[in-house]
Scaffold this motif. Structure first.
Motif, PDB file in Angstrom:
ATOM      1  N   LEU A 106     -10.688  12.166 -72.155  1.00  0.00           N
ATOM      2  CA  LEU A 106      -9.344  12.297 -71.609  1.00  0.00           C
ATOM      3  C   LEU A 106      -8.883  13.747 -71.715  1.00  0.00           C
ATOM      4  O   LEU A 106      -9.130  14.410 -72.722  1.00  0.00           O
ATOM      5  CB  LEU A 106      -8.369  11.425 -72.412  1.00  0.00           C
ATOM      6  CG  LEU A 106      -8.347   9.932 -72.109  1.00  0.00           C
ATOM      7  CD1 LEU A 106      -7.268   9.276 -72.972  1.00  0.00           C
ATOM      8  CD2 LEU A 106      -8.065   9.688 -70.635  1.00  0.00           C
ATOM      9  N   PRO A 107      -8.203  14.254 -70.697  1.00  0.00           N
ATOM     10  CA  PRO A 107      -7.639  15.602 -70.815  1.00  0.00           C
ATOM     11  C   PRO A 107      -6.595  15.647 -71.937  1.00  0.00           C
ATOM     12  O   PRO A 107      -6.036  14.611 -72.302  1.00  0.00           O
ATOM     13  CB  PRO A 107      -6.968  15.819 -69.452  1.00  0.00           C
ATOM     14  CG  PRO A 107      -7.558  14.790 -68.538  1.00  0.00           C
ATOM     15  CD  PRO A 107      -7.942  13.629 -69.400  1.00  0.00           C
TER      16      PRO A 107
ATOM     17  N   ALA B 167      -3.168  13.502 -72.351  1.00  0.00           N
ATOM     18  CA  ALA B 167      -3.205  12.357 -71.447  1.00  0.00           C
ATOM     19  C   ALA B 167      -2.983  11.064 -72.235  1.00  0.00           C
ATOM     20  O   ALA B 167      -3.210  11.006 -73.441  1.00  0.00           O
ATOM     21  CB  ALA B 167      -4.534  12.310 -70.717  1.00  0.00           C
ATOM     22  N   PHE B 168      -2.508  10.045 -71.539  1.00  0.00           N
ATOM     23  CA  PHE B 168      -2.200   8.764 -72.175  1.00  0.00           C
ATOM     24  C   PHE B 168      -3.265   7.715 -71.904  1.00  0.00           C
ATOM     25  O   PHE B 168      -3.190   6.607 -72.431  1.00  0.00           O
ATOM     26  CB  PHE B 168      -0.850   8.245 -71.679  1.00  0.00           C
ATOM     27  CG  PHE B 168       0.295   9.118 -72.073  1.00  0.00           C
ATOM     28  CD1 PHE B 168       0.938   8.934 -73.288  1.00  0.00           C
ATOM     29  CD2 PHE B 168       0.732  10.135 -71.240  1.00  0.00           C
ATOM     30  CE1 PHE B 168       1.999   9.744 -73.661  1.00  0.00           C
ATOM     31  CE2 PHE B 168       1.788  10.942 -71.614  1.00  0.00           C
ATOM     32  CZ  PHE B 168       2.420  10.754 -72.823  1.00  0.00           C
ATOM     33  N   GLY B 169      -4.207   8.040 -71.047  1.00  0.00           N
ATOM     34  CA  GLY B 169      -5.216   7.051 -70.705  1.00  0.00           C
ATOM     35  C   GLY B 169      -4.679   5.970 -69.784  1.00  0.00           C
ATOM     36  O   GLY B 169      -5.182   4.852 -69.782  1.00  0.00           O
TER      37      GLY B 169
END
Lengths: 392, 385
Positions: B33-34, B37-39
């Motif tokens: 994930l960047p 980010a929250f996914g």
């Protein structure tokens, strides 16, 4: 004092005796019947079809700063569509690490923000390039509304997808309707204050304003506020879509045209008195009321002239306005009953002063169509009737 | 539109996108994930991206393979486009005109067509493919779109009738107005000048109403609006001074002529009412500010981008020594035409209508008062011989 006692007071009235309607009679309320004239209105001959058209907010009859959704102007390129939340999808692709698709439910799980912003069509006041045309603040200045939006900062979605956020990149945004209206936004703005919004004034967006999700691009022209937002693409250049090259560009006197004229400059208008709002009483106390706004930030000051710009006095701000939002101003006067040439002049926090029509035409000629933020003049006669006029 | 062709086109795009995704390691499921980010959300399928990502860029990126010629385009246009845009792309009612309008961009009410105005051909292709025909958006195949765009180019005289447009020759089409745009220059041309502390008192001597509303707008209870011509448009309204409104007509004598007007008005002005004449000359001097960028008048006046205007009334048109006139003025001189008040008024009201082809870019004076005033002002600089 009245010469005779007022029967509305001395006689028992029906409403003071019989009962009124019960709760739930109207589960979602409409304005009372006596206010049914306060509605959006179209000027049919301006466009080819109401499917691809615009109407006007009744700003002359509203007060404060928040525009109720039900009378906030509409602008559609291919009509307003009905799109269920369950059928809503938002894609982000292009120069991203992970192209993603969000459902409406996904969007509700991002941290959200709430802000008040104005949305003004680039063509607002466009008719006035050719001089005084339509008699009414609704028709000269009604392509504007001002709402409290709740949504997700666009930068959060860009981050979620691992977008290339370097400053030379662009974000192309596109709607789900048949016009698939799309505009390119430079990355700096996309990372600043752009919202992916799903609520306005506390409730869901209305169908005509892009339910269930629209873009909010504070201070920038309304056509960039893409409705029914379905796709966000990160690119290394502007798309130069139809709306950004052939439509929302401003032709100058020598035939060259300005493009990417995104910001709506500082502007104001007196909403009352105005052609649709004559002074209903004679001389004496009079409230002059109006709206001011700027795409560059807060309104710092509004001046009002009663003599066509020879003399100005500072108006009173209803309250300190938010950045890129409508600010209400008032001038409370003791009207002597003499005719007035009413003008308002806004100044924003950058020191920019709203220009006269003459100043605008000197730089741009008369063919720009868009971005007319001129000082507007109402001539008010001794009877209190106002008319749209142009002055030297 | 041909639905089968559209499906075939989509299938091609999907196949391409799928191939691209296979070679792109970033699409691997294990991509981290960047930051921040929250996914949330899910990865987009190549088929989904191919279905929605159809925009075409000015450099031709995004164009699908295909071709279409003018003749095919004309048939498709008649079938799917002409009901709004006219058989020859000339527009019907208020619907957009797509052809013609060349050399109108610097005139009153420019005609902005694909031919006269649009700087990029990609814009036309992209818009037609995605958003047209109105009410049937997204149904045109790539080949149909190439053909319709080819016909629009033909209707603008930009290509011959045997032309075929394709992804291969797309970049070679030159658009008429490709150099006609500048990026927003308000920060340079407007903001510095308009960020000055504004005037509050005695900002001008007079505010004169130069135009009344063209339309009155009725607002019927059933909604909508009814515009009617303002019956009082030509009825004069009072002018305002620092002392308030006055019902004296706009061109009438001012209380005291300005010093500038006194200096500018020589004895040649013959009028029954010298005061009224002075006021008109003073008003004319104000109007002349619109002309000053190109024209000089008075002592020492020389030719600039326009000829000097001393002794204008009574002089032959196109007759100032050393000024390079346009053809229309040279012709007027050859015919012996002379500037008089009527000719001047007609010219200044609509310069390009009165002198088609004039180099003067001024769009014209709208008000009768301004025309009378400028005439009086110029007359004050002598008669021609």
């Amino acid at each position: 004092a009245e010469s005779a006692p007022d029967p509305l007071i001395t006689e028992l009235q029906d409403w003071a005796s019989y009962t009124g309607v019960g709760v739930d009679e109207v589960p979602y309320g409409m304005p009372i019947e006596f206010e049914s004239h306060v509605v959006r209105r179209n000027v049919e001959w301006l466009t080819a079809s109401p499917i691809s058209s615009i109407n006007f907010t009744p700003i002359h009859a509203l007060e404060g700063t928040i525009t109720p959704q039900g009378c906030a102007f509409e602008r559609h390129h291919s009509g307003a569509i009905s799109l269920r939340k369950e059928d809503y999808r938002l894609m982000i692709n292009g120069l991203v690490e992970r192209p993603l698709v969000f459902s409406y439910a996904d969007l509700e799980r991002f941290p959200r923000e709430t802000h008040v912003y104005f949305c003004e069509c680039a063509a607002n006041t466009g008719m006035e390039w050719a001089g005084a045309q339509l008699n009414g603040a609704q028709f000269t200045h009604g392509m504007i509304h001002n709402m409290e939006y709740t949504g997700i900062p666009l930068r959060a979605l860009l981050r979620e997808a691992g977008a290339d956020m370097s400053s030379d990149k662009w974000v192309y945004v596109e709607g789900a309707d048949a016009s698939s209206n799309g505009r390119s936004i430079p990355m700096e703005k996309a990372l600043d204050d752009v919202l992916v919004a799903f609520k306005a004034n506390g409730e869901a967006l209305r169908l005509e304003h892009g339910y269930p999700v629209r873009l909010v691009v504070p201070g920038w022209e309304g056509n960039m506020w893409v409705k029914w937002l379905r796709r966000i693409e990160v690119l290394d250049r502007a798309v130069e879509s139809r709306e950004e090259t052939s439509k929302y560009t401003d032709v100058l006197e020598d035939g060259t045209a300005r493009k990417w004229t995104w910001v709506m400059d500082a502007k104001s208008v007196i909403t009352s008195p105005s052609p649709q709002m004559p002074i209903p009483h004679g001389p004496g106390p009079l409230v002059i009321s109006g709206l001011a706004w700027s795409g560059h930030g807060r309104i710092a000051r509004v001046d009002v002239s009663r003599d066509g710009g020879i003399t100005w006095e500072a108006a009173r701000l209803g309250r300190q306005g938010d950045s890129k939002a409508l600010t209400r101003f008032y001038l409370d006067i003791d009207w002597d009953g003499a005719p007035m040439l009413l003008q308002a002049r806004a100044m924003d926090e950058t020191g920019y002063v709203q220009p006269t029509k003459e100043q605008l035409r000197e730089v741009r000629g008369e063919n720009s169509v868009y971005h007319n933020n001129c000082i507007q003049t109402w001539y008010v006669n001794a009877e209190g009737i106002a008319e749209n006029v142009e002055t030297s | 539109g041909d639905g089968t062709a559209r499906i075939a086109e989509l299938e091609t795009l999907v196949a391409e996108a799928a191939a691209a995704s296979r070679s792109a390691p970033i699409q691997a499921a294990a991509a981290p994930l960047p930051d921040g980010a929250f996914g949330l959300g899910r990865e987009a399928h190549p088929e989904e991206i191919a279905a929605w990502d159809v925009d075409v860029l000015p450099d031709g990126r995004g164009l699908p393979p295909g071709a279409g010629d003018v003749e095919t385009g004309e048939e498709l246009f008649a079938e799917s486009c002409a009901s709004c845009h006219g058989d020859f792309a000339e527009g019907v009612g208020n619907w957009p005109v797509l052809a013609g309008g060349f050399d109108t961009l610097d005139r009153e009410d420019p005609v902005k067509t694909v031919g006269s105005y649009w700087p990029y051909l990609s814009t036309a292709w992209d818009y037609i493919h995605r958003s047209m025909p109105f009410g049937e958006a997204g149904t045109l195949s790539a080949d149909d779109t190439y053909a319709i765009v080819a016909y629009i180019l033909y209707s603008n005289d930009l290509v011959d009738d045997d032309f075929e447009l394709s992804d291969a020759n797309f970049a070679q089409v030159e658009m008429h107005n490709s150099d006609g745009f500048i990026v927003d220059d308000r920060p340079e041309t407007e903001y510095p000048a308009w960020r000055a502390e504004p005037c509050m008192q005695e900002c001008k001597d007079e505010a004169r109403i130069t135009m009344r509303s063209v339309f009155l707008v009725g607002t019927p209870p059933e909604g909508g609006s009814e515009s009617i011509p303002n019956p009082n448009r030509d009825v004069a309204l009072p002018s305002f001074t620092a002392d308030g409104p006055s019902f004296i007509p706009a061109a009438a004598p001012a209380e005291a002529p300005t010093a500038a007007a006194e200096a500018a008005a020589p004895a040649e002005v013959e009028t029954a009412d010298a005061d009224a004449g002075d006021a008109l000359v003073a008003a004319g001097e104000q109007v002349f500010r619109k002309c000053k960028a190109c024209h000089q008048v008075g002592e020492g006046a020389v030719n600039r981008s326009g000829p000097h205007l001393n002794g204008l009334l009574g002089r032959e048109m196109g007759s100032v020594d050393g000024f390079k006139y346009s053809d229309v003025f040279r012709a007027a001189q050859a015919e012996g035409r002379v500037w008089d008040e009527a000719a001047l008024a007609e010219f200044l009201a609509k310069p390009r209508a009165y002198m088609p082809g004039t180099k003067m870019s001024f769009s014209g004076l709208r008000s009768e008062e301004d025309l009378a005033a400028i005439s009086a002002y110029l007359a004050s600089f002598g008669e021609g011989s």
